[in-house]
Design an enzyme around this catalytic site. Structure first.
Site, PDB file in Angstrom:
ATOM      1  N   CYS A   1       0.808  -1.222   0.000  1.00 31.06           N
ATOM      2  CA  CYS A   1       0.000   0.000   0.000  1.00 31.06           C
ATOM      3  C   CYS A   1       0.837   1.267   0.000  1.00 31.06           C
ATOM      4  O   CYS A   1       0.301   2.362  -0.160  1.00 31.06           O
ATOM      5  CB  CYS A   1      -0.906   0.006   1.220  1.00 31.06           C
ATOM      6  SG  CYS A   1      -1.523  -1.616   1.632  1.00 31.06           S
TER       7      CYS A   1
ATOM      8  N   HIS B   1      -3.984   7.324   5.802  1.00 32.88           N
ATOM      9  CA  HIS B   1      -3.988   6.006   5.166  1.00 32.88           C
ATOM     10  C   HIS B   1      -5.422   5.470   5.218  1.00 32.88           C
ATOM     11  O   HIS B   1      -5.919   4.958   4.232  1.00 32.88           O
ATOM     12  CB  HIS B   1      -2.992   5.078   5.853  1.00 32.88           C
ATOM     13  CG  HIS B   1      -2.805   3.785   5.137  1.00 32.88           C
ATOM     14  ND1 HIS B   1      -2.484   3.719   3.805  1.00 32.88           N
ATOM     15  CD2 HIS B   1      -2.916   2.490   5.551  1.00 32.88           C
ATOM     16  CE1 HIS B   1      -2.411   2.452   3.423  1.00 32.88           C
ATOM     17  NE2 HIS B   1      -2.664   1.686   4.460  1.00 32.88           N
TER      18      HIS B   1
ATOM     19  N   GLU C   1      -3.825   4.348  13.384  1.00 32.15           N
ATOM     20  CA  GLU C   1      -3.409   5.601  12.746  1.00 32.15           C
ATOM     21  C   GLU C   1      -3.772   6.803  13.625  1.00 32.15           C
ATOM     22  O   GLU C   1      -3.022   7.777  13.703  1.00 32.15           O
ATOM     23  CB  GLU C   1      -4.047   5.733  11.355  1.00 32.15           C
ATOM     24  CG  GLU C   1      -3.502   6.934  10.579  1.00 32.15           C
ATOM     25  CD  GLU C   1      -3.859   6.918   9.098  1.00 32.15           C
ATOM     26  OE1 GLU C   1      -4.678   6.077   8.680  1.00 32.15           O
ATOM     27  OE2 GLU C   1      -3.314   7.765   8.362  1.00 32.15           O
TER      28      GLU C   1
ATOM     29  N   LYS D   1      -9.939   7.267   0.623  1.00 28.87           N
ATOM     30  CA  LYS D   1     -10.206   5.860   0.274  1.00 28.87           C
ATOM     31  C   LYS D   1     -11.690   5.528   0.430  1.00 28.87           C
ATOM     32  O   LYS D   1     -12.184   4.584  -0.187  1.00 28.87           O
ATOM     33  CB  LYS D   1      -9.399   4.911   1.168  1.00 28.87           C
ATOM     34  CG  LYS D   1      -7.940   4.761   0.775  1.00 28.87           C
ATOM     35  CD  LYS D   1      -7.290   3.607   1.527  1.00 28.87           C
ATOM     36  CE  LYS D   1      -5.803   3.477   1.216  1.00 28.87           C
ATOM     37  NZ  LYS D   1      -4.969   4.465   1.938  1.00 28.87           N
TER      38      LYS D   1
ATOM     39  N   HIS E   1      -9.293   1.338  -1.912  1.00 32.66           N
ATOM     40  CA  HIS E   1      -7.882   1.106  -1.625  1.00 32.66           C
ATOM     41  C   HIS E   1      -7.238   0.551  -2.895  1.00 32.66           C
ATOM     42  O   HIS E   1      -7.326  -0.629  -3.192  1.00 32.66           O
ATOM     43  CB  HIS E   1      -7.727   0.120  -0.466  1.00 32.66           C
ATOM     44  CG  HIS E   1      -6.322   0.064   0.063  1.00 32.66           C
ATOM     45  ND1 HIS E   1      -5.227   0.389  -0.707  1.00 32.66           N
ATOM     46  CD2 HIS E   1      -5.830  -0.268   1.277  1.00 32.66           C
ATOM     47  CE1 HIS E   1      -4.131   0.255   0.023  1.00 32.66           C
ATOM     48  NE2 HIS E   1      -4.469  -0.143   1.238  1.00 32.66           N
TER      49      HIS E   1
ATOM     50  N   PHE F   1       0.943  -3.027   4.526  1.00 31.05           N
ATOM     51  CA  PHE F   1       1.170  -4.409   4.970  1.00 31.05           C
ATOM     52  C   PHE F   1       2.667  -4.679   4.824  1.00 31.05           C
ATOM     53  O   PHE F   1       3.275  -4.323   3.812  1.00 31.05           O
ATOM     54  CB  PHE F   1       0.395  -5.380   4.068  1.00 31.05           C
ATOM     55  CG  PHE F   1      -0.924  -5.842   4.640  1.00 31.05           C
ATOM     56  CD1 PHE F   1      -1.560  -5.159   5.649  1.00 31.05           C
ATOM     57  CD2 PHE F   1      -1.521  -7.000   4.145  1.00 31.05           C
ATOM     58  CE1 PHE F   1      -2.776  -5.601   6.180  1.00 31.05           C
ATOM     59  CE2 PHE F   1      -2.731  -7.456   4.662  1.00 31.05           C
ATOM     60  CZ  PHE F   1      -3.357  -6.753   5.680  1.00 31.05           C
TER      61      PHE F   1
END
Lengths: 121, 409
Positions: free
Chosen positions: B162, B300, B311, B332, B337, B396
């Site tokens: 990501c 994110h 976050e 997003k 995503h 990830f």
């Protein structure tokens, strides 16, 4: 796609074989030209038997793609040793004819005339 | 010190096929998430994605060119074309070696792999198409963009899940800043909506199903959030050395002033607080800004339970009391995503937020979550003349990328 009849091909094919076999080779040539036209997104009449790959704008990667299409359509394996000599339409037809030696020719004629379904993925 | 500015922008995404449409839809809170159309998703438990609607490759490329393009490369090229067009840049022959391309992608030509494997394993083929490798390789988008625009300078592709596009943009930024290039096309592209990849993601149990309401499926920071929604697309920024841009009278969208990156070295999927916090600190340090100077965070914000609460803690750790004053949004919620492209879509949204002085909202926000108690700009865009913003990407694998963008003055 309508297969161009062998009689329209320029240059003719002279492989020192009988008339019957020559006719078959012309059918192979027509099929080869059809495949090249399809894979290169070219018009059929832009491709002559004497055209070199260079003249047709076929680079090495395009060449590999054409080999793949020929293998799929004719249900054959073209060894690297044969493939590396294929630099023009006539060489493809000649090489293919040699690869096809000993095979049941009626199959091939039918295939070249578009009577059978090509193998697809 | 060489400064780096954004002088062009290109986007293709579910929320718009160019940068203007993309940003307008984000500001209006319109989601691009719908039922999947690329294949019949009936067998899947997750049947939604942020797909580009009515996408026809032949609108953009001749057939001969398409033979060699995976969908992710097509998107990259389309975004790069708009980026070049908006920049007005004409790269002269002698400048080409100072002009490079850096694109991120998490999955590369996944669609091409899938077709190849399907023919081998499912259909029993003994050979696959010879374009399988040149179409599917991760650097295909970068290389095709280089070829289209004659970019002969430093070029590469990144793949950090990501964060891929964040790392690509940050690395491109440093190449200009440290005098290895003058102009860079940087961003990311992804095309992850395949039957196989949807199945892979389903099994991770982080996906929102939408329960029949696709456009409200992705609800970042909301108490009832149920997961992420996969998206596709690409975004490309034209990064240019400031004096180079000034000499040609370029329109300057924003300045890219800082880049932070770090590794959690913790867990392969669970984010830490320390890793992302250090990336934020690093970006602030590079730009010589204080935490109080930052006004907007493009988060994110994936919409998973764990990401959004972590976050939030990261922002509290990095910004202290100032965290409460930050405007934070997850776009997003609308463009999905988009994996390796997502950081580029979000960088583009951040650049446009600075330029147009309006912050796109976090769409689909319903209920406050005690674990997410900051200002997430819920549902309504906010007109605010922000001067400095961050775009966060926490991947990830624990590889983090943070871009610091500021209004150019």
């Amino acid at each position: 796609v309508e297969i161009q009849s062998a009689s329209k091909l320029e240059g003719g094919v002279s492989l020192g074989i009988s008339n019957r076999e020559e006719k078959i080779t012309m059918d192979v040539a027509a099929k080869v030209i059809e495949i090249i036209a399809r894979e290169q997104h070219l018009e059929l009449d832009a491709i002559k038997l004497d055209s070199s790959f260079e003249q047709l704008g076929i680079d090495s990667l395009d060449g590999v793609n054409i080999l793949f299409a020929l293998e799929e359509e004719f249900k054959i394996d073209i060894p690297d040793s044969v493939a590396q000599n294929m630099k023009g339409v006539r060489q493809v037809v000649d090489s293919l004819t040699r690869v096809l030696e000993g095979r049941d020719i009626s199959d091939l004629v039918a295939m070249a005339k578009g009577d059978t379904q090509p193998v697809t993925n | 010190v060489r400064r780096v500015v954004v002088t062009g922008l290109g986007v293709i995404a579910s929320t718009g096929k160019d940068s203007e449409a993309f940003f307008t839809n984000l500001v209006e809170g319109r989601s691009g998430v719908r039922r999947i159309t690329q294949f019949d998703p009936s067998a899947l438990s997750v049947q939604i994605a942020a797909e580009i609607p009515d996408y026809r490759p032949t609108d953009y490329f001749p057939n001969k060119r398409l033979d060699l393009l995976d969908r992710f490369t097509e998107f990259g090229l389309i975004a790069a074309r708009e980026a070049m067009e908006t920049s007005g840049l004409e790269v002269r022959e002698e400048e080409r070696r100072r002009f490079g391309v850096m694109m991120g992608s998490g999955m590369g030509g996944a669609q091409t792999y899938e077709v190849g494997y399907c023919s081998l394993y499912a259909k029993g083929a003994t050979r696959v198409h010879p374009f399988t490798i040149p179409k599917s390789m991760h650097n295909a988008a970068t290389s095709q963009i280089c070829m289209e625009f004659g970019a002969q300078g430093p070029s590469l592709s990144t793949s950090t899940a990501c964060s891929s596009a964040g790392h690509a943009i940050g690395t491109a930024f440093h190449h200009i800043k440290f005098n290895l290039a003058d102009v860079m096309l940087a961003g990311g592209s992804e095309s992850p909506v395949t039957f196989g990849i949807m199945r892979f993601w389903e099994s991770v149990r982080v996906m929102a199903t939408g329960n029949g309401d696709a456009s409200h499926a992705c609800r970042p920071f909301s108490a009832d959030r149920e997961g992420l929604v996969l998206g596709e697309g690409a975004a490309v920024l034209v990064l240019e050395e400031l004096e180079h841009a000034r000499r040609r009278g370029a329109t300057i969208y924003a300045e890219l002033a800082g880049y932070g990156l770090s590794s959690d070295a913790g867990h392969i999927t669970q984010p830490t607080i320390d890793g992302p916090t250090r990336a934020i600190q690093m970006a602030l340090d590079e730009a010589s800004l204080n935490p109080q100077d930052i006004e907007y965070i493009n988060a994110h914000g994936t919409g998973t339970r764990l990401n959004d609460s972590t976050e939030t803690q990261v922002l509290k750790q990095a910004f202290g009391a100032h965290a409460c004053k930050l405007a934070i949004s997850s776009t997003k919620s609308m463009h999905g995503h988009a994996m390796g492209a997502t950081a580029a879509l979000e960088a583009a949204a951040t650049v446009l937020a600075l330029q147009k002085r309006v912050i796109p909202p976090t769409a689909n926000y319903t209920d406050p979550d005690p674990e997410c108690d900051l200002d997430y700009v819920p549902n309504q865009a906010r007109e605010l003349p922000i001067r400095a913003a961050l775009s966060n990407s926490f991947a990830f694998g624990g590889l983090n990328a943070v871009l610091l963008l500021r209004r150019f003055e």
